[in-house]
Design a protein around this motif. Sequence first.
Motif, PDB file in Angstrom:
ATOM      1  N   ALA A  75       0.850  -1.188   0.000  1.00 25.13           N
ATOM      2  CA  ALA A  75       0.000   0.000   0.000  1.00 25.13           C
ATOM      3  C   ALA A  75       0.887   1.239   0.000  1.00 25.13           C
ATOM      4  O   ALA A  75       2.111   1.126   0.113  1.00 25.13           O
ATOM      5  CB  ALA A  75      -0.894  -0.004   1.244  1.00 25.13           C
ATOM      6  N   SER A  76       0.270   2.393  -0.131  1.00 24.98           N
ATOM      7  CA  SER A  76       1.072   3.622  -0.126  1.00 24.98           C
ATOM      8  C   SER A  76       0.664   4.564   0.996  1.00 24.98           C
ATOM      9  O   SER A  76       1.260   5.608   1.183  1.00 24.98           O
ATOM     10  CB  SER A  76       0.949   4.328  -1.471  1.00 24.98           C
ATOM     11  OG  SER A  76      -0.388   4.758  -1.653  1.00 24.98           O
ATOM     12  N   THR A  77      -0.384   4.193   1.754  1.00 19.43           N
ATOM     13  CA  THR A  77      -0.818   5.051   2.867  1.00 19.43           C
ATOM     14  C   THR A  77      -0.559   4.335   4.194  1.00 19.43           C
ATOM     15  O   THR A  77      -0.387   3.114   4.234  1.00 19.43           O
ATOM     16  CB  THR A  77      -2.332   5.365   2.784  1.00 19.43           C
ATOM     17  OG1 THR A  77      -3.062   4.138   2.970  1.00 19.43           O
ATOM     18  CG2 THR A  77      -2.709   5.978   1.440  1.00 19.43           C
ATOM     19  N   LEU A  78      -0.554   5.108   5.280  1.00 18.51           N
ATOM     20  CA  LEU A  78      -0.376   4.496   6.598  1.00 18.51           C
ATOM     21  C   LEU A  78      -1.539   3.551   6.909  1.00 18.51           C
ATOM     22  O   LEU A  78      -1.343   2.443   7.418  1.00 18.51           O
ATOM     23  CB  LEU A  78      -0.253   5.593   7.675  1.00 18.51           C
ATOM     24  CG  LEU A  78      -0.113   5.117   9.105  1.00 18.51           C
ATOM     25  CD1 LEU A  78       1.019   4.109   9.292  1.00 18.51           C
ATOM     26  CD2 LEU A  78       0.088   6.308  10.051  1.00 18.51           C
ATOM     27  N   ARG A  79      -2.752   3.986   6.576  1.00 13.30           N
ATOM     28  CA  ARG A  79      -3.910   3.088   6.755  1.00 13.30           C
ATOM     29  C   ARG A  79      -3.744   1.792   5.970  1.00 13.30           C
ATOM     30  O   ARG A  79      -4.104   0.715   6.448  1.00 13.30           O
ATOM     31  CB  ARG A  79      -5.207   3.745   6.262  1.00 13.30           C
ATOM     32  CG  ARG A  79      -5.700   4.817   7.143  1.00 13.30           C
ATOM     33  CD  ARG A  79      -7.061   5.371   6.779  1.00 13.30           C
ATOM     34  NE  ARG A  79      -7.289   6.383   7.778  1.00 13.30           N
ATOM     35  CZ  ARG A  79      -7.715   6.134   8.997  1.00 13.30           C
ATOM     36  NH1 ARG A  79      -8.042   4.910   9.362  1.00 13.30           N
ATOM     37  NH2 ARG A  79      -7.833   7.101   9.879  1.00 13.30           N
ATOM     38  N   GLY A  80      -3.241   1.932   4.779  1.00 12.53           N
ATOM     39  CA  GLY A  80      -3.006   0.763   3.936  1.00 12.53           C
ATOM     40  C   GLY A  80      -2.028  -0.190   4.586  1.00 12.53           C
ATOM     41  O   GLY A  80      -2.269  -1.403   4.652  1.00 12.53           O
ATOM     42  N   HIS A  81      -0.908   0.335   5.095  1.00 16.98           N
ATOM     43  CA  HIS A  81       0.086  -0.516   5.755  1.00 16.98           C
ATOM     44  C   HIS A  81      -0.522  -1.246   6.949  1.00 16.98           C
ATOM     45  O   HIS A  81      -0.251  -2.416   7.199  1.00 16.98           O
ATOM     46  CB  HIS A  81       1.271   0.308   6.275  1.00 16.98           C
ATOM     47  CG  HIS A  81       2.006   1.074   5.214  1.00 16.98           C
ATOM     48  ND1 HIS A  81       2.060   0.672   3.900  1.00 16.98           N
ATOM     49  CD2 HIS A  81       2.736   2.229   5.283  1.00 16.98           C
ATOM     50  CE1 HIS A  81       2.782   1.546   3.213  1.00 16.98           C
ATOM     51  NE2 HIS A  81       3.202   2.494   4.020  1.00 16.98           N
ATOM     52  N   LEU A  82      -1.332  -0.515   7.718  1.00 14.32           N
ATOM     53  CA  LEU A  82      -1.864  -1.063   8.968  1.00 14.32           C
ATOM     54  C   LEU A  82      -3.127  -1.902   8.749  1.00 14.32           C
ATOM     55  O   LEU A  82      -3.626  -2.518   9.697  1.00 14.32           O
ATOM     56  CB  LEU A  82      -2.172   0.078   9.953  1.00 14.32           C
ATOM     57  CG  LEU A  82      -0.954   0.845  10.488  1.00 14.32           C
ATOM     58  CD1 LEU A  82      -1.396   2.130  11.201  1.00 14.32           C
ATOM     59  CD2 LEU A  82      -0.133  -0.025  11.455  1.00 14.32           C
TER      60      LEU A  82
END
Lengths: 441, 441
Positions: free
Chosen positions: A415-422
């Motif tokens: 992913a490219s967003t922090l939400r995506g990573h988490l």
Amino acid sequence: MHLGIFVLGTGHHMGAWRHPDVDANAALDLKFFKEIASIAERGKLDMLFLSDGLTFNRLSHPAEQVRFEPLTLLSALAAVTTKIGLAATASTTYNEPFHIARKFLSIDHLSNGRAGWNVVTSYYEEEAKNFSRENHLEHSVRYDRAAEFVEVVKGLWDSWDDDALIRDKETGVYFDSERLHTLHHQGKYFSVKGPLNASRSKQGQPVIIQAGSSTAGVKLAAETAEVVFTAQQTLEDAQHFYERLKAKAVEFGRNPDTIKVLPGVTPIIGRTEQEAREKYELLQDLIVPEIGLDFLSDYLGGIDLSNYPLDGPLPQQIPETNGNQSRRQLIIDLARRENLTIRQLYKRIAGTRGHRLIFGTPEQIADQLEEWFIHGGADGYNLMFPYLPGSFTEFVDEVIPILQSRGLFRKEYEASTLRGHLGLPTPMSIYSNKKTTAGGI
Amino acid sequence: MHLGIFVLGTGHHMGAWRHPDVDANAALDLKFFKEIASIAERGKLDMLFLSDGLTFNRLSHPAEQVRFEPLTLLSALAAVTTKIGLAATASTTYNEPFHIARKFLSIDHLSNGRAGWNVVTSYYEEEAKNFSRENHLEHSVRYDRAAEFVEVVKGLWDSWDDDALIRDKETGVYFDSERLHTLHHQGKYFSVKGPLNASRSKQGQPVIIQAGSSTAGVKLAAETAEVVFTAQQTLEDAQHFYERLKAKAVEFGRNPDTIKVLPGVTPIIGRTEQEAREKYELLQDLIVPEIGLDFLSDYLGGIDLSNYPLDGPLPQQIPETNGNQSRRQLIIDLARRENLTIRQLYKRIAGTRGHRLIFGTPEQIADQLEEWFIHGGADGYNLMFPYLPGSFTEFVDEVIPILQSRGLFRKEYEASTLRGHLGLPTPMSIYSNKKTTAGGI
């Protein structure tokens, strides 16, 4: 497994700056932080986190005495990174929600959706005196205020619907005023009209982080946090905290998977466990005795220990003080139980500052991280390296590949967003059900 | 000659975002600002400046409606530039001096001594409603508070002497507590203890900028500012302001060369003056009639003009209102004197927003900049390009070389700090005469 690095100057250990491999001047040098962020991206970490404090304290960690302001540093890092999540602390006690909403949303835009806000209510009494107040707010008032503060900030973040910005050159329509919302918040602590002068970001809203462990802290976290930092020493305690927090989140109607628990941990890596412990002892020797002693005196309620031999025991009679009694007794009991000298005692306290230490080979470190993760003690970790970049580089080069080969940690960013990573969902706008009726400003 | 670029989104003209060469989505895109900063460094400009406002206003410039928070954007730009000075606006009315001192000093460290703070007291009444207040502070109170605010900030910036950080690995001494100073400010508006948790920067302190033109504004500028932005339409007015400000600075015991006056100017470049004027007319046509009309209505005190033909004159009878009477009369007089249609009138107002426009070939533009500079009207300019990056690139490629060949502007950077570029001295610490007695914390 989700991994963040908690960057505190040149390392969490109080003596880090004296380590031979550390640049003592790096704590106010952007190049150093760029390097750390770059190592974090190489290691595919979820995020980089910066703590904060609004006062100078003679007894605090050197990296807390002279430091960058975290939101400015985070913004600088946003410009030179592309993947790593970027989170920082900001106090709800000494800030205005409009400013905090704006700054984090701005960092979220600067980073294309990688920002996170660690909500704190401020720890140090002394902070009040830098903000024209005599006294720090009382604990329950701080948390009451914090809850309303977060509500206002999240409300402001929804000012613009995702599709509110039209920017049609042909017609000259810049935005759709029906999709712009004025908050009109009127509460106990704040009245904030809005709207915010920034649109929603790529990840919807910055990620909310919290680290409270008091009853009020856990309630706030369970209600609003998406990431929770915590200090836990044993798997049992970690499991208990994990279950308690997730259960509380369910009480608030939340899916427990949308709140990630990341205990802090300091990994000390060696070719053997023994070598790791020896490496740690070298660090412990870097604690200046006067500072270690001041630290211990402070924990014991301000008593003067300078007339006692460092390599002898605590004096039998320790005068009563007005300080924190339970913490004081804990220290005294520890010294008596383990028969520690004054030097051993201050090292124990100044070295760990309440956080979990793990020692061993890269395999042993990976084992310990895996254990809590698979046994319901953690969704990942907030990594607190003793000195930087050395101990972080070791971890990325030697432990991350093991976690990856075990299938515990990502091999590439997906992913490219922090939400995506988490793996966190994008928050729905509070206006999402009334898009057609709430309209206009 | 000192040159700054005042960056307002994709350009100062209200219709900039509709220009065919402009990326309409760039106002929240860091890449765009990086490009502008890079052009600014190529042009050897002194600084890049960002304005601010703490509210959303339906009638303001689109780049003021959805924007980055300027201190976070400035920090991001600090990470990707090496020479250009970086200045931004922060309000003394809706901030705390401890936060502002910290953030600007942090940006000063991030940029190795390139930060500047434009001190404003906030313009819009509506800002109060975003900060739990019913009403904006009264003008004189705002300036009184601003003066104390600046005093506190500058005091905090002196918390650490230049040589206070020892960081001697051998002895374990991190700082010299004799060279760390606690402010203990107790004033009318603020009580701030200090010290700040950041040391002095490479340029000593961030540069103080001001733009007030009222009596109180000029007094504050003369007392504290090192750069003054001003809106002036004629050389005579500019000279008068220049002399008045410098004389006032002398009254405060300052060297008048340590305060740089930079009028705002919008250069429109063409192969002929006629072509430049035609280029400007194309921009003027990009103002959406409804918005131009709203703008004009607002200037006239809120009257409704929607029932009058755009290409006809202002109605003979214009109802009385409670708005700004002198501004209203100015507009009405202008319309009658020049026989302007409603469309011509709103274009005139929305297009320039009170700032000076100059038209011509690159030589003619250089002539006009030189004229004010050599005749005591300006120490340089705050350049307000109509659309970006196009009109800025033109200026850097075509006008800067002429200024350089005339010996009016630097060919290479000779310094690395904003103070260095501006030829400003490093402020003495307030503790510099009592270094040995004020000591410790």
